[in-house]
Design a protein around this motif. Structure first.
Motif, short mmCIF file in Angstrom:
data_model
loop_
_atom_site.label_atom_id
_atom_site.label_comp_id
_atom_site.label_asym_id
_atom_site.label_seq_id
_atom_site.Cartn_x
_atom_site.Cartn_y
_atom_site.Cartn_z
N GLY A 192 0.60 -0.98 -0.04
CA GLY A 192 0.11 -0.20 0.21
C GLY A 192 0.75 1.40 0.07
N GLU A 193 2.07 1.03 0.03
CA GLU A 193 3.16 2.34 -0.02
C GLU A 193 4.35 1.88 -1.03
N ALA A 194 3.31 1.77 -2.20
CA ALA A 194 4.23 1.56 -3.65
C ALA A 194 3.70 1.89 -4.33
N ILE A 195 4.19 2.11 -5.55
CA ILE A 195 3.83 2.12 -7.18
C ILE A 195 4.51 1.35 -7.61
N MET A 196 4.31 0.29 -9.30
CA MET A 196 4.68 -0.67 -10.15
C MET A 196 4.86 0.30 -11.14
N VAL A 197 6.31 1.12 -11.61
CA VAL A 197 5.78 1.22 -12.90
C VAL A 197 6.76 0.90 -14.11
N GLY A 198 5.89 0.10 -15.01
CA GLY A 198 6.24 -0.12 -16.38
C GLY A 198 6.01 -0.08 -17.90
N ASP A 199 5.98 -0.44 -18.87
CA ASP A 199 5.59 -0.38 -20.01
C ASP A 199 4.46 -1.94 -20.62
N ASN A 200 4.83 -2.48 -19.75
CA ASN A 200 3.88 -3.68 -20.29
C ASN A 200 2.13 -3.92 -19.48
N TYR A 201 1.66 -5.04 -19.79
CA TYR A 201 0.51 -4.46 -19.25
C TYR A 201 0.96 -6.25 -17.81
N HIS A 202 1.90 -6.92 -18.41
CA HIS A 202 2.81 -7.59 -17.91
C HIS A 202 2.98 -6.99 -16.48
N TRP B 181 4.98 5.71 -23.55
CA TRP B 181 6.21 5.51 -24.06
C TRP B 181 5.94 4.06 -24.94
N THR B 182 5.49 3.36 -24.18
CA THR B 182 5.84 2.09 -25.04
C THR B 182 5.33 1.28 -26.32
N ILE B 183 6.27 1.09 -26.40
CA ILE B 183 5.89 0.36 -27.83
C ILE B 183 4.96 -0.16 -28.34
N LYS B 184 3.88 -0.77 -27.55
CA LYS B 184 2.95 -1.37 -27.52
C LYS B 184 1.37 -0.64 -27.99
N GLY B 185 2.33 1.32 -27.58
CA GLY B 185 0.65 2.12 -28.02
C GLY B 185 0.69 2.02 -26.46
N ALA B 186 0.13 3.70 -26.32
CA ALA B 186 -0.23 3.75 -24.56
C ALA B 186 -1.93 3.43 -24.70
N GLU B 187 -2.67 3.74 -25.82
CA GLU B 187 -4.15 3.11 -25.76
C GLU B 187 -4.04 1.70 -25.43
N GLU B 188 -3.09 0.69 -26.25
CA GLU B 188 -3.09 -0.73 -25.69
C GLU B 188 -3.17 -1.05 -24.24
N LEU B 189 -1.99 -0.02 -23.72
CA LEU B 189 -1.04 -0.29 -22.54
C LEU B 189 -2.43 0.41 -21.19
N ALA B 190 -3.47 1.46 -21.86
CA ALA B 190 -4.72 2.12 -20.66
C ALA B 190 -5.66 0.58 -20.56
N LYS B 191 -5.46 -0.53 -21.20
CA LYS B 191 -7.26 -1.34 -21.08
C LYS B 191 -6.50 -1.68 -19.71
N HIS B 192 -5.78 -1.92 -19.75
CA HIS B 192 -5.28 -2.86 -18.28
C HIS B 192 -5.62 -2.08 -16.71
N GLN B 193 -5.75 -0.54 -16.79
CA GLN B 193 -6.40 0.30 -15.86
C GLN B 193 -5.53 0.86 -14.73
N MET C 166 -0.75 6.68 -16.36
CA MET C 166 -0.38 7.00 -17.31
C MET C 166 0.21 8.32 -17.34
N LEU C 167 1.94 7.90 -17.21
CA LEU C 167 3.23 9.08 -17.31
C LEU C 167 3.62 9.30 -18.90
N GLU C 168 3.19 10.64 -19.14
CA GLU C 168 3.53 11.25 -20.81
C GLU C 168 5.51 11.39 -20.57
N LYS C 169 6.16 11.46 -19.34
CA LYS C 169 7.04 11.57 -19.00
C LYS C 169 7.40 11.02 -17.87
#
Length: 217
Positions: free
Chosen positions: A160-170, A187-199, A203-206
């Motif tokens: 509850g004190e942490a954030i996990m940051v990544g470019d993939n749904y995994h 900046w995920t190579i698979k596209g931000a919209e695809e990653l956003a599907k996993h809620q 979402m970081l722009e930079k």
């Protein structure tokens, strides 16, 4: 959104999140697959292989030759590493600010430790991290929560004190499964919209967007 207390800890994926290894990964897959399946796979085909472990990807193709394929991939990957790997915009500055502000920082990756060390040495990012959890350290890779929970245990923090940051749904699912907040990177190579599907919760722009999220700036 995952409920978080005051954030003390930020865990990062490495490839495609902190450092741009996309071209290296794509080239390594194409080199390996062209050897075993000449002219069968294209650049677009291998995008789906970015994220899962090499074992997961190659064992589905040929369980008997999986280890052999991994060895070929890694040999090429290490040979071309320093030529093709770069650091994403604002990553170094953001990690420096977070470290100075007292945040606990860690890496959770599906790479083996030797390759992780190459990337951190090349970009001089290794100095910022207290904990690095690799494929060598776990039985179950992301999206299983094991790697995230191991990193939190080693760093002395609760989910509850942490954030996990990544470019993939995994990465997003691993964080959710472990009970952390999650942040995807646009900046995920698979596209931000695809990653956003996993809620993901954010979402970081930079990468420097993290500073506002945790209240550093």
């Amino acid at each position: 959104m995952t409920e978080t207390k005051q954030v003390t800890t930020i865990l990062f994926d490495l490839d495609g999140t902190l450092i741009n290894t996309n071209e290296l990964i794509i080239a390594s897959f194409l080199h390996t697959l062209d050897h075993y399946y000449p002219e069968r796979f294209t650049r677009e085909d291998v995008l789906a292989f970015i994220g899962p472990s090499l074992f997961e990807t190659f064992s589905r193709m040929d369980a008997e030759k999986c280890d052999e394929m991994i060895q070929m991939y890694r040999a090429f990957n290490h040979e071309k590493h320093d030529t093709l790997v770069t650091e994403y915009e604002t990553v170094y500055e953001t990690l420096d600010e977070l470290k100075k502000a007292g945040y606990k920082l860690g890496i959770v990756t599906t790479k083996i430790r030797d390759t992780v060390n190459m990337g951190l040495k090349l970009t001089n990012l290794g100095q910022f991290f207290e904990v690095i959890v690799t494929m060598d350290d776990v039985k179950m890779p992301k999206p299983d929560p094991e790697p995230v929970l191991l990193a939190l245990e080693q760093i002395g923090s609760k989910p509850g004190e942490a954030i996990m940051v990544g470019d993939n749904y995994h990465d997003v699912l691993a964080g959710k499964n472990a009970g952390t907040a999650t942040a995807g990177v646009a900046w995920t190579i698979k596209g931000a919209e695809e990653l956003a599907k996993h809620q993901p919760d954010y979402m970081l722009e930079k990468m420097s967007d993290l500073l506002q999220i945790v209240g550093v700036k």
